[in-house]
Design a protein around this motif. Structure first.
Motif, PDB file in Angstrom:
ATOM      1  N   TYR A 241       0.876  -1.164   0.000  1.00 36.63           N
ATOM      2  CA  TYR A 241       0.000   0.000   0.000  1.00 36.63           C
ATOM      3  C   TYR A 241       0.913   1.214   0.000  1.00 36.63           C
ATOM      4  CZ  TYR A 241      -2.794   3.804   2.024  1.00 36.63           C
ATOM      5  OH  TYR A 241      -3.384   5.015   2.277  1.00 36.63           O
ATOM      6  N   ARG A 242       0.792   2.059  -1.016  1.00 37.65           N
ATOM      7  CA  ARG A 242       1.652   3.223  -1.164  1.00 37.65           C
ATOM      8  C   ARG A 242       0.851   4.508  -0.953  1.00 37.65           C
ATOM      9  NH1 ARG A 242       5.112   1.818  -6.690  1.00 37.65           N
ATOM     10  NH2 ARG A 242       6.327   0.076  -5.827  1.00 37.65           N
ATOM     11  N   PHE A 243       1.529   5.481  -0.353  1.00 35.64           N
ATOM     12  CA  PHE A 243       0.883   6.761  -0.066  1.00 35.64           C
ATOM     13  C   PHE A 243       1.889   7.874  -0.321  1.00 35.64           C
ATOM     14  CE2 PHE A 243       0.017  10.364   2.670  1.00 35.64           C
ATOM     15  CZ  PHE A 243      -1.352  10.545   2.560  1.00 35.64           C
ATOM     16  N   ALA A 244       1.466   8.898  -1.078  1.00 34.28           N
ATOM     17  CA  ALA A 244       2.327  10.057  -1.337  1.00 34.28           C
ATOM     18  C   ALA A 244       1.571  11.337  -1.020  1.00 34.28           C
ATOM     19  CB  ALA A 244       2.786  10.075  -2.795  1.00 34.28           C
ATOM     20  N   SER A 245       2.275  12.292  -0.397  1.00 30.32           N
ATOM     21  CA  SER A 245       1.680  13.582  -0.084  1.00 30.32           C
ATOM     22  C   SER A 245       2.784  14.610   0.132  1.00 30.32           C
ATOM     23  CB  SER A 245       0.799  13.494   1.169  1.00 30.32           C
ATOM     24  OG  SER A 245       0.256  14.765   1.495  1.00 30.32           O
ATOM     25  N   ASP A 246       2.425  15.868  -0.065  1.00 31.23           N
ATOM     26  CA  ASP A 246       3.350  16.968   0.213  1.00 31.23           C
ATOM     27  C   ASP A 246       2.946  17.713   1.478  1.00 31.23           C
ATOM     28  OD1 ASP A 246       1.053  17.745  -1.481  1.00 31.23           O
ATOM     29  OD2 ASP A 246       1.814  19.772  -1.152  1.00 31.23           O
ATOM     30  N   ILE A 247       1.902  17.255   2.151  1.00 31.37           N
ATOM     31  CA  ILE A 247       1.400  17.900   3.359  1.00 31.37           C
ATOM     32  C   ILE A 247       1.913  17.140   4.578  1.00 31.37           C
ATOM     33  CG2 ILE A 247      -0.636  18.669   4.608  1.00 31.37           C
ATOM     34  CD1 ILE A 247      -0.187  20.061   1.911  1.00 31.37           C
ATOM     35  N   ASP A 248       2.813  17.777   5.330  1.00 39.19           N
ATOM     36  CA  ASP A 248       3.477  17.082   6.433  1.00 39.19           C
ATOM     37  C   ASP A 248       2.495  16.498   7.447  1.00 39.19           C
ATOM     38  OD1 ASP A 248       5.930  17.623   5.335  1.00 39.19           O
ATOM     39  OD2 ASP A 248       6.356  19.348   6.618  1.00 39.19           O
ATOM     40  N   THR A 249       1.425  17.230   7.744  1.00 41.07           N
ATOM     41  CA  THR A 249       0.477  16.720   8.740  1.00 41.07           C
ATOM     42  C   THR A 249      -0.216  15.461   8.249  1.00 41.07           C
ATOM     43  OG1 THR A 249      -1.273  18.201   7.902  1.00 41.07           O
ATOM     44  CG2 THR A 249       0.052  18.983   9.762  1.00 41.07           C
ATOM     45  N   TYR A 250      -0.454  15.377   6.930  1.00 39.55           N
ATOM     46  CA  TYR A 250      -1.106  14.174   6.399  1.00 39.55           C
ATOM     47  C   TYR A 250      -0.117  13.018   6.309  1.00 39.55           C
ATOM     48  CZ  TYR A 250      -4.999  11.825   3.980  1.00 39.55           C
ATOM     49  OH  TYR A 250      -6.039  10.999   3.632  1.00 39.55           O
ATOM     50  N   VAL A 251       1.134  13.316   6.020  1.00 36.47           N
ATOM     51  CA  VAL A 251       2.169  12.271   6.026  1.00 36.47           C
ATOM     52  C   VAL A 251       2.292  11.680   7.429  1.00 36.47           C
ATOM     53  CG1 VAL A 251       4.631  11.813   5.739  1.00 36.47           C
ATOM     54  CG2 VAL A 251       3.438  13.258   4.078  1.00 36.47           C
ATOM     55  N   ASP A 252       2.396  12.558   8.435  1.00 35.23           N
ATOM     56  CA  ASP A 252       2.483  12.096   9.824  1.00 35.23           C
ATOM     57  C   ASP A 252       1.231  11.321  10.222  1.00 35.23           C
ATOM     58  OD1 ASP A 252       4.920  13.352   9.975  1.00 35.23           O
ATOM     59  OD2 ASP A 252       4.164  15.124  11.023  1.00 35.23           O
ATOM     60  N   TRP A 253       0.076  11.829   9.804  1.00 28.91           N
ATOM     61  CA  TRP A 253      -1.211  11.184  10.096  1.00 28.91           C
ATOM     62  C   TRP A 253      -1.235   9.756   9.534  1.00 28.91           C
ATOM     63  CZ3 TRP A 253      -6.201  12.822  11.913  1.00 28.91           C
ATOM     64  CH2 TRP A 253      -7.287  12.054  11.479  1.00 28.91           C
ATOM     65  N   THR A 254      -0.840   9.624   8.262  1.00 30.24           N
ATOM     66  CA  THR A 254      -0.867   8.316   7.605  1.00 30.24           C
ATOM     67  C   THR A 254       0.130   7.357   8.232  1.00 30.24           C
ATOM     68  OG1 THR A 254      -1.578   9.321   5.516  1.00 30.24           O
ATOM     69  CG2 THR A 254      -0.557   7.132   5.389  1.00 30.24           C
ATOM     70  N   LEU A 255       1.319   7.853   8.510  1.00 30.19           N
ATOM     71  CA  LEU A 255       2.326   7.012   9.140  1.00 30.19           C
ATOM     72  C   LEU A 255       1.831   6.515  10.491  1.00 30.19           C
ATOM     73  CD1 LEU A 255       5.139   5.777   9.119  1.00 30.19           C
ATOM     74  CD2 LEU A 255       6.020   7.947  10.007  1.00 30.19           C
ATOM     75  N   SER A 256       1.249   7.403  11.279  1.00 31.93           N
ATOM     76  CA  SER A 256       0.741   7.018  12.594  1.00 31.93           C
ATOM     77  C   SER A 256      -0.380   5.991  12.487  1.00 31.93           C
ATOM     78  CB  SER A 256       0.241   8.264  13.334  1.00 31.93           C
ATOM     79  OG  SER A 256      -0.356   7.912  14.566  1.00 31.93           O
ATOM     80  N   HIS A 257      -1.335   6.229  11.595  1.00 33.69           N
ATOM     81  CA  HIS A 257      -2.465   5.310  11.461  1.00 33.69           C
ATOM     82  C   HIS A 257      -2.036   3.935  10.939  1.00 33.69           C
ATOM     83  CE1 HIS A 257      -5.076   8.721  12.229  1.00 33.69           C
ATOM     84  NE2 HIS A 257      -6.125   7.929  12.178  1.00 33.69           N
TER      85      HIS A 257
END
Length: 201
Positions: free
Chosen positions: A132-148
Motif C-alpha cells: 500500500y503506497r501513499f504520497a503527499s506533500d502535506i506534512d500533517t497528512y504524512v504524519d497522520w498516515t504514518l501514525s495510522h
C-alpha cells in the motif's frame, strides 16, 4: 470501462479485463489520471482499477484511455470504500493513494480517507506481502498516515531510511498535484507499507 458493483466480482480480478493481465493494482483517487495512464501504458501486463468520484477526472481518464487504446484499465466513479468492500479478499497486488485531498484544517481531519476503517478495507483486499503506497506533500497528512498505518495490525512500514520515503518509486512520472506542490515550495513524501502475512496483535 466502468465497474458494475451490482454484479458479483470475479474471484480472479484478471477476468475484469478484456486482455490477459498477470496482476491487478488499485489507484484510489486518480485525479487527472496522469499516473494511472502512465502506469497502464508502461505495464500492459498489469490490470489497473482507477477510482475517482469527480466527473472531471473520469472524463480525462476516458479520453486518454481511448486515445491510447488501453485495454488494461477499469474505472469506478464513486466512493472508494464501496469499491474496496466489493473486491474479493486478498485480490489486489497493490493499492496506492497519490496526493489525496489533505483536508488541511484540523477540524476537517476526520474527513481524510486514511483511517482505521478504510485501512482495514485496503488490508482485506490486498494480498499478504503486497504494498500500500501513499504520497503527499502535506506534512500533517504524512504524519497522520504514518501514525495510522503503524497502529494498524495489518500493515508494516517498509521504508528503512529517510532516503526511502524522500525518494519517489521507480520510474515515477509525477502528478499535477506534485508539480503544483513543487511550485509552491513543498516536497513530496513517499510511504510504502506491506500487508502483513499475519495480523499483528
Amino acid at each position: 470501462m466502468a465497474l458494475d458493483l451490482t454484479q458479483s466480482p470475479p474471484e480472479n480480478l484478471a477476468e475484469l479485463f478484456p486482455v490477459p493481465v498477470k496482476t491487478v493494482c488499485l489507484e484510489i483517487g486518480f485525479g487527472g489520471s496522469e499516473h494511472l495512464i502512465h502506469r497502464a501504458r508502461e505495464n500492459p501486463e498489469i490490470g489497473f482499477i482507477g477510482c475517482e468520484p469527480f466527473s472531471s477526472g473520469i472524463i480525462k481518464a476516458v479520453t486518454s484511455i481511448e486515445e491510447h487504446g488501453l485495454k488494461n484499465i477499469r474505472l469506478y466513479d464513486d466512493d472508494a470504500g464501496k469499491l474496496l468492500d466489493w473486491l474479493p479478499a486478498a485480490s489486489l497486488d497493490m493499492a496506492y493513494q497519490l496526493y489525496p485531498d489533505p483536508w488541511p484544517k484540523k477540524k476537517h481531519w476526520k474527513r481524510r480517507f486514511v483511517n482505521q476503517i478504510n485501512l482495514t478495507r485496503i488490508a482485506r483486499a490486498l494480498k499478504p506481502g503486497c504494498e500500500y503506497r501513499f504520497a503527499s506533500d502535506i506534512d500533517t497528512y504524512v504524519d497522520w498516515t504514518l501514525s495510522h498505518c503503524r497502529k494498524h495490525p495489518a500493515f508494516e512500514w517498509a521504508d528503512e531510511s529517510a532516503t526511502d520515503w524522500r525518494t519517489p518509486w521507480h520510474n515515477w512520472p509525477g502528478t499535477r498535484y506534485e508539480r503544483k506542490a513543487h511550485r509552491e515550495g513543498r516536497v513530496g513524501r513517499y510511504l510504502t507499507f506491506l500487508r502483513a502475512a499475519d495480523m499483528k496483535s
